[in-house]
Design an enzyme around this catalytic site. Structure first.
Site, mmCIF file in Angstrom:
data_model
loop_
_atom_site.group_PDB
_atom_site.id
_atom_site.type_symbol
_atom_site.label_atom_id
_atom_site.label_comp_id
_atom_site.label_asym_id
_atom_site.label_seq_id
_atom_site.Cartn_x
_atom_site.Cartn_y
_atom_site.Cartn_z
ATOM 1 C CG ASN A 9 -1.715 1.224 1.397
ATOM 2 O OD1 ASN A 9 -1.811 2.017 0.466
ATOM 3 N ND2 ASN A 9 -2.316 1.402 2.569
ATOM 4 C CE LYS A 11 0.125 3.441 4.691
ATOM 5 N NZ LYS A 11 -0.048 3.633 6.117
ATOM 6 C CG HIS A 96 -5.881 1.827 5.012
ATOM 7 N ND1 HIS A 96 -5.476 2.813 5.894
ATOM 8 C CD2 HIS A 96 -4.855 0.965 4.915
ATOM 9 C CE1 HIS A 96 -4.238 2.549 6.287
ATOM 10 N NE2 HIS A 96 -3.834 1.427 5.713
ATOM 11 C CD GLU A 98 -3.001 5.492 6.624
ATOM 12 O OE1 GLU A 98 -2.884 5.499 5.379
ATOM 13 O OE2 GLU A 98 -2.120 5.022 7.377
ATOM 14 C CD GLU A 166 -3.742 -2.558 7.261
ATOM 15 O OE1 GLU A 166 -2.615 -2.800 6.821
ATOM 16 O OE2 GLU A 166 -4.331 -1.498 7.039
ATOM 17 N N GLY A 172 2.218 2.103 10.847
ATOM 18 C CA GLY A 172 3.238 3.152 10.788
ATOM 19 C C GLY A 172 3.894 3.479 12.106
ATOM 20 C CB SER A 212 4.762 -1.927 12.292
ATOM 21 O OG SER A 212 4.369 -0.571 12.488
#
Ligand code: PEP
Length: 250
Positions: A9, A11, A96, A98, A166, A172, A212
């Site tokens: 991904n 992003k 996701h 985000e 996730e 991250g 991560s």
């Protein structure tokens, strides 16, 4: 037997030059050999054509990072599932965390998008996962099951589906759940799928871990039962790291 999937991904990262460099690094690293897993890259929409051209005919597949729930129409700035398919995508990441936090996407919207993806012939990668506060409150499984129930499309025959677990707090951050914690959630997702889809269809769904994952922890995470691959953010932006994670599937 589920073939592991390692999905990158990207992003909102990359321009044509850096994306070309990254893909060239991946292809050079593969050196024409078949990878020990399925490989997927999900670049930003404006790089799909560049990346798609470079990976055409290679073992690396192309995916989008989001799509709209409608077929077409007055949705400025959005991209339909059919457009992704037309651009050469096989997969699309949906829901996701985000997207959920930056754009307020709720489960019912993710479900509409997943339905649109399936209708266009794409495989949705539906993301679920708890926040740190939800984990600390002992609500991880309840949250994940609620997201599955709200975000997945109505079951249908031959439906291709990927789930990505996730934990929001692991994305991250350099932190990951323990292998036992990952195994507990993946087993719960599999049980939930069995109850909804029946054993055979549930066994065909790949459940990715994301958050991560790096070359240093990939082998142990990928060895956890019911971990059928990884959704990789930061480490997918370096060809050698992404390939090292793929090699950890062997
Ligand atoms: C992600 O955003 O899907 C992700 C897993 O990111 P990272 O690997 O950087 O934690």
């Amino acid at each position: 037997m589920r073939r592991k999937l390692i999905a990158g991904n990207w992003k909102m990262n990359g321009l044509r030059a850096s994306a070309t460099h990254l893909v060239q690094g991946l292809l050079e690293g593969l050196a024409g050999a078949e990878p020990p897993c399925e490989l997927l890259v999900c670049p930003p929409a404006c790089l799909l054509e560049t990346v798609g051209g470079l990976i055409a005919g290679t073992p690396v597949a192309l995916g989008g990072q989001d799509c709209h729930g409608a077929e077409a129409g007055a949705h400025t700035g959005d991209i339909s599932a059919a457009m992704l398919k037309d651009a050469g995508c096989a997969y699309v990441i949906l829901g996701h965390s985000e997207r959920r936090s930056d754009h307020g996407e709720a489960d019912d919207l993710v479900r509409a998008k997943a339905g649109a993806a399936l209708a266009a012939g794409l495989t949705p990668i539906v993301c679920v996962g708890e926040t740190a506060a939800q984990r600390d409150g002992g609500r991880t499984l309840a949250v994940v099951e609620e997201q599955l129930a709200g975000s997945l499309p109505e079951p249908g025959p031959g439906q291709a589906l990927v789930i990505a677990y996730e934990p929001v707090w692991a994305i991250g951050s350099g932190r990951t759940p323990s292998n036992e914690e990952v195994g507990e959630v993946h087993a719960a997702v599999r049980r939930w799928l069995e109850a909804r889809l029946g054993g055979e269809a549930a066994a065909a769904v790949r459940i990715l871990y994301g958050g991560s994952m790096k070359p240093g922890n990939a082998a142990e995470l990928l060895a956890v039962p019911d971990v059928d691959g990884g959704l990789i953010g930061g480490a997918s932006l370096k060809a050698e790291d992404f390939l090292a994670i793929a090699r950890a599937c062997a």
